[in-house]
Each structure stands twice: as structure tokens, then as C-alpha cells.
Write an enzyme that holds these catalytic residues in place. Structure first.
Site, short mmCIF file in Angstrom:
data_model
loop_
_atom_site.label_atom_id
_atom_site.label_comp_id
_atom_site.label_asym_id
_atom_site.label_seq_id
_atom_site.Cartn_x
_atom_site.Cartn_y
_atom_site.Cartn_z
N THR A 46 0.84 -1.21 0.00
CA THR A 46 0.00 0.00 0.00
C THR A 46 0.87 1.25 0.00
OG1 THR A 46 -1.71 -1.20 1.23
CG2 THR A 46 -1.87 1.19 1.19
N ASP B 11 -4.28 -3.19 -7.27
CA ASP B 11 -3.85 -3.86 -6.04
C ASP B 11 -4.42 -5.28 -6.01
OD1 ASP B 11 -2.76 -4.29 -3.57
OD2 ASP B 11 -4.23 -3.09 -2.46
N GLU B 12 -3.77 -6.18 -5.27
CA GLU B 12 -4.21 -7.58 -5.13
C GLU B 12 -4.41 -8.23 -6.50
OE1 GLU B 12 -3.97 -8.82 -2.36
OE2 GLU B 12 -4.51 -7.43 -0.76
N ARG C 110 -0.21 -13.19 9.20
CA ARG C 110 -0.95 -12.15 9.94
C ARG C 110 -0.25 -11.87 11.26
NH1 ARG C 110 -2.17 -10.13 6.16
NH2 ARG C 110 -1.03 -11.79 5.16
#
Length: 661
Positions: A29, A214-215, A605
Site C-alpha cells: 500500500t 492492487d491484489e 498475519r
């Protein structure tokens, strides 16, 4: 913002196609934001000519908010930072005449789409869930191939395929006659238009001088085609993604789009970002080791300059009750020992049903928690019906919306009456709303039903007129006229639930009015725009879901592995690590690689500590099962993990005792 070497390379490469393979926690990002600023401030791009596409509104909002600090407000408003579907909607509204559709079309959300397809295909699929799922995949396949019903290969001869084509035709015809688009159409229609109309394609390529996505690993075939058409021969784009985090094949995502990119753009610049700023070295080592068992498209290995961190713990439980109880106890004691806060902890699981037992023990221990759910604010029944009311008054041809609201609240219009009205509409090729005023209605319905329907229709006409002059008063008038709040209160005796429903309605009215006030002019088209935004979840920043407000709510988080993508937590518990759960039983023979990527997402995560748990016995589908430990646990580097037996339970013979502490 300070950028490392590879981040700078990604930001500064602006001439030609660029693929940024950004590993988890590597600052993707940050790169997208800095590249937008670089394009404007250094390369001279105008903000109106830059488009940045994301897969959810949360990401789009985050980019906008972070970019505000470095670009003038009036310039920010010219930037297009949106989802694929929002951009598709923008193109459709701009080119609706070329597409041959009216401007006041409706958008069918995914839930209503399933209901409608099921209703239209009930004679073919009956109650066969597997067959219905195949039908959905067939329709999705056709749309991904840009195939309308009359363009499907006539060589298809099997009975099932022929039936599927008939269902697709009925669905397509229904949407077209009612001026309704589904979510797939928001990508399909712009793609077909740009493919077939060179002038319009050229105009949009001039508008979009630079494209960021993005992604990228999550795009489907149709979205890839749209990217190619929008970027043109210059191919000035930056696609950011991670093949190791491709976990949405069930939504149509094609990981092979990375391979296609290399073939379609031989000059493609590939930049790898492997420096992880999130997790400890040990967590990354475990993640890298696990994902190495996949056939990777693009080899990369995450590294960190953070501390090594503690060993990963695998908690071996007797059953799911013990699993939930012990994990909650672990969190309580861990928080006490390390002086942490509740929001530092997340409990992850493969399937939603696994959360119930954890909720039980969280409640017993009076611990605050938030649970990720598919039911967003806008999908709450009391809000959904209001959205459908608004959708209908902006498109009176929307037969689906008509059938949903005609008896909310009850107007004593039964299914038989609706069926007769539908037959009349079909016979005369008009909408259900128009059929109410057709003289032939007197031959098929009794006087009382006709009066009720015509009173409803006259009221709708009044509402439509109000929309033209005072749109901000419309929703409140609807709620008052149909005594909506009173009706809701009569449906339940739960006082607290009723209070929540009323509060939600007032909040929704406030949102609608605020969005209408932000429109340039006051007319029906703008109300249609607002409803489209709600349908596309463009107000997700107002959603009261705790997972998107990490820094506000001090609660333990519960969510699926899929929901956790893009988030991070200091302490992560991954539960149900058993064959049949992760990897899921439905993919054991076909797509284990994606399940491994899903576990990889869960692992990455974690910032500081990572725990796994699995049970020797689990109660499923009304019976006790004795699952094997997930193969993924055995694929981890065993010198980096500790197997911990709870209550000294004897463990499987095929696991070496040296792993236990």
C-alpha cells in the site's frame, strides 16, 4: 515516506508494464500511495488521468486517506481510487446509450442474484444444491468468456448443459426486461463495449493514462481482459500482488493471470518485494518453509530484520470444547503476563461454524470480543428492504424489487395474485408495475386486490415525483407512510433487538440524506447513483464492523482465515488444524495448494507470536470423528515449533515424541 531499494524501484518505474510481487507485510500500500504521488509531482501526470483499482472499499478508503496529506484536496477528488465494480459502473453510466440500456437501471447484489437464479431455474435444478452450484459456475464461466446465451457453442448437447443454457437465457432475459444488472455485468458490459467499439476504447484509454491494480493475484479472467483493454498498447500500468496469497479461486480468481501477463507483455518489468516489516524472523521462516511445498509461479522468500521471536506452539487438544477453553485460558494468562490488550489477539478458523464454541467460553469468562460476519450493516433485513424500496422508485421496471416490497409491510397481496400479475405482464411484455393499470387486470383479479395494488401504485407515483424535487425527504416519507418502524416492532418482542433496528433505520436515513446533499443537482439520477453506491458497499467506512476499527475497539477478534487477509495482529491463534478442516475436505483431491496458501496467509498475519491448535476428536454432523493432524503442521520446520500436549494426552504414534515439550 522512507522507501527501501525495491520499493523505490517499484515507484520509479513508470514507462511500460510493471508487476510488483509484494510479499506479505512488505509495504505494498505504501508503494501504491508513493507511486501515485510520484506520477503527479515528478512525472507530470494529471490526477484525473490516474486510476487505482482495489478489491474492496476499505483498501480504497485507506489509500485516499493516506494520500490526502500530500496532495491538495481538490486534486484528490479528481483521482479515481475505487473497486473494479465501481469503475465498471462509472463506464456503464457514461456509455449507457452505446450499451443500449437506460440510465435508471438497478443493480442486483450477490445475495439477491442467487435467490433470483434459483427461482428462475427451480424447474431444472429442483432442490439439488450440487446441480445449482454447477449452474452458477456455468453462468459465471459464460460471462468470463464474454458469451451471451445466444452465443454459446451450439455443439453442446448433454441434457444438463442444454438445461443450463435455458436457465441462463431465462436469467439474462429477466434482467434485460427489468433493466437490472448483476455484479458480473458491471465488468462484462464495459469489457464487451471496449472490445467492440474502438472509438469508445480510445476515449477511455486517453482518460486513463496510468493504471494501478492492487491484489492482482485475485483478479478473474474478465477483470484481466478489462485491464488489457483500458491500458492499451502503451501498457502503462503497475500491478501489485502476491501469488502466495491467491486464495479466491472459488470466486473466479485465476492465479495463472500472472503467467498470462508474461506472455502478453514480453517487456514486463518484475520487481520483487521480500522485506517483511511485520513479523518475527521465526514466523517468516515457518511461512517460507510451508509455502515452498507449493509449485510457486514466482519464487520469493520473505525476510525480516526484527527479532527471532519465540517458537511457534502447536496445542494438541482432546476435543473442540477443550480447544476453545484452553485457547481462551491461554489468552487470559498471556495478557496478564505480558500486559497486553484484548485487541492484540485474534482467533482464526477455516469455517464460520467453528466460532460458536469460542463464543461460548468468551461469554462465560466475560471477555469482550468481536466476530467477523458476512452480515454487514447494509445486509440487515430492516435496511435491505429500504434499499429495495429506493431501488424500485428509481426503476419501476424492476420486477424483482416489486415482488420483494409489495408485502413489506403486509398489504394482503398473496403469491397467487403476484403470479397472475406476472402472467399478465409477461403476456403484454410490460412490467409488473405497468400491469396494475392494464385494463385486463379486471379479468384476473378481484376488486379488493385491484384496489390495494392501485393504491400502492399511486403512492409510488407520488414518491417518484417527490424524488425529483425533494430527494432528501423521500426515505423518511417512505418509512412514515408505510409505518415501517411500527411494523418492525410488531414482528419481535426482543426490546434490545428492536432498539437496534430503529437505530439502524435512523442511521441509514442520515447516510442517504448526507450523500444526496453531496450531489451536484437534485434529481432522480442522483438518487440512483446513491443506491448504486450502497449496493457496491461504497460506504463501508461507516460499517460498524469491529475488524475494520482495530484501533478503536479493545476486543478479542474472531474471524475466518479468508477475512483476515490484509490484517495483522501481534498474537494469532489458528484453530482446527486438521485434515478435512484445513485443508478442507472438499478440495483434498484437487486444490490443496490453495489451502496451503490460505494457511500461509494466516501465518503471515502474526507479528510476534503464533499458535496452532487441533483436536484428536471432534463432533461433526451429528457424530464423533477422529481426524488426523493437518498435513500442513507436518510440513513446518519442526525445529521451529513446539508440540504441546494438553493434559498429557497420548498422541498419535506417527508423530515423533521429540517434537513435544
Amino acid at each position: 515516506m522512507n522507501l527501501n531499494y525495491h520499493q523505490k524501484k517499484a515507484v520509479h518505474f513508470v514507462n511500460g508494464p510493471c508487476l510488483v510481487l509484494a510479499g506479505a507485510g512488505s509495504g505494498k500500500t505504501k508503494v501504491i500511495i508513493n507511486k501515485i504521488i510520484y506520477l503527479i509531482n515528478i512525472c507530470g501526470y494529471k490526477t484525473k488521468n490516474i486510476v487505482s483499482l482495489t478489491f474492496n472499499n476499505k483498501s480504497a478508503i485507506e489509500i485516499k486517506n493516506r494520500i490526502k496529506k500530500q496532495i491538495l484536496t481538490e486534486e484528490i477528488n479528481k483521482l479515481t481510487i475505487s473497486t473494479f465494480h465501481s469503475l465498471g459502473l462509472k463506464i456503464i453510466k457514461s456509455e449507457h446509450k452505446a450499451l443500449g440500456i437506460p440510465l435508471n437501471f438497478s443493480i442486483l447484489d450477490e445475495k439477491d442474484q442467487l435467490i433470483l437464479i434459483k427461482d428462475l431455474s427451480i424447474n431444472y435444478v429442483k432442490n439439488d444444491k450440487k446441480l445449482f452450484k454447477k449452474l452458477l459456475l456455468f453462468i459465471s464461466y459464460c460471462k468470463n468468456k464474454l458469451l451471451y446465451p445466444n452465443e454459446i457453442n451450439k455443439q453442446i448437447t448433454t441434457n444438463i448443459q442444454i438445461q443450463f443454457i435455458q436457465c441462463y437465457k431465462r436469467y439474462y432475459s429477466y434482467l434485460k426486461s427489468c433493466h437490472i444488472l448483476d455484479f458480473d455485468d458491471l465488468i462484462l458490459l464495459p469489457t464487451v463495449l471496449l472490445k467492440n467499439n474502438n472509438l469508445i476504447k480510445s476515449n477511455w484509454q486517453k482518460k486513463i493514462r496510468y493504471l494501478l491494480v492492487d491484489e492482482y493475484q485475485d483478479i478473474n479472467t474478465l477483470q484481466y481482459k478489462l485491464i488489457k483493454l483500458l491500458s492499451g498498447t502503451n501498457a502503462n500500468f503497475t500491478l501489485v500482488g502476491d501469488d502466495n496469497q491467491s486464495i479466491y479461486s472459488w470466486r473466479g480468481a485465476k492465479i495463472n493471470n500472472i503467467l498470462n501477463l508474461k506472455k502478453d507483455y514480453p517487456t514486463l518489468k518484475i520487481i520483487k518485494m521480500e522485506h517483511n516489516y511485520r513479523s518475527s524472523k521465526r514466523i517468516l521462516k515457518v511461512a517460507n518453509f510451508l509455502i515452498s511445498h507449493n509449485t510457486n509461479l514466482c519464487k520469493k522468500e520473505l525476510f525480516s530484520e526484527l527479532e527471532n521471536g519465540s517458537k511457534i506452539k502447536i496445542l494438541v487438544m482432546d476435543n473442540e470444547e477443550e480447544e476453545a477453553k484452553q485457547i481462551i485460558q491461554q489468552i487470559i494468562s498471556h495478557r496478564y503476563l505480558h500486559n497486553t490488550v484484548y485487541k492484540d489477539y485474534v482467533i482464526l478458523y477455516r469455517n464460520n461454524y467453528q466460532s460458536k464454541i469460542f463464543e461460548k467460553f468468551l461469554i462465560q469468562n466475560q471477555l469482550p470480543y468481536s466476530i467477523s460476519s458476512n452480515v454487514t450493516f447494509l445486509n440487515r433485513p430492516e435496511i435491505k428492504y429500504l434499499i429495495i424500496y429506493l431501488r424500485f422508485i428509481t426503476n419501476l421496471n424492476d420486477n424483482y424489487a416489486f415482488t420483494k416490497i409489495i408485502n413489506i409491510p403486509s398489504r394482503k397481496i398473496g403469491n397467487i395474485t403476484v403470479k397472475k400479475l406476472t402472467a399478465l405482464a409477461k403476456k403484454n411484455k410490460i412490467s409488473l408495475f405497468q400491469s396494475i393499470f392494464n385494463p385486463e387486470i379486471n379479468n384476473i383479479l378481484n376488486k379488493n386486490s385491484i384496489n390495494i395494488l392501485q393504491n400502492f401504485a399511486q403512492w409510488i407515483k407520488e414518491i417518484v415525483q417527490i424524488v425529483k424535487f425533494k430527494p432528501t425527504t423521500v426515505l423518511n416519507k417512505i418509512v412514515c407512510d408505510i409505518q415501517y418502524k411500527e411494523w418492525l416492532l410488531s414482528q419481535s418482542s426482543d426490546i434490545e433487538l428492536n432498539k437496534t433496528k430503529i437505530k439502524n433505520i435512523d442511521l441509514f436515513i442520515s447516510w442517504i440524506n448526507q450523500m444526496l446533499k453531496n450531489q451536484d443537482t437534485k434529481n432522480q439520477t442522483n438518487l440512483s447513483n446513491v443506491i448504486a453506491q450502497f449496493t457496491l458497499r461504497d460506504v463501508i467506512e461507516n460499517d460498524n464492523s469491529d475488524i475494520y476499527n482495530n484501533n478503536i475497539h479493545n476486543k478479542i477478534h474472531l474471524m475466518t482465515l479468508h477475512s483476515s487477509k490484509g490484517l495483522e495482529f501481534p498474537f494469532v491463534f489458528m484453530t482446527g488444524m486438521e485434515e478435512g478442516i484445513l485443508p478442507h475436505y472438499s478440495v483434498l483431491n484437487c486444490n490443496v495448494d490453495e489451502e496451503r496458501r490460505l494457511m500461509y496467509v494466516g501465518i503471515t498475519r502474526a507479528k510476534k507470536e503464533l499458535f496452532f491448535s487441533y483436536c484428536k476428536k471432534r463432533y461433526q454432523f451429528g457424530t464423533s470423528v477422529y481426524p488426523q493432524p493437518s498435513r500442513f503442521l507436518l510440513e513446518l520446520p519442526q525445529n521451529e515449533v513446539s508440540w504441546i500436549q494438553i493434559n498429557n494426552i497420548n498422541f498419535y504414534k506417527n508423530i515423533s515424541k521429540k517434537y513435544f515439550i
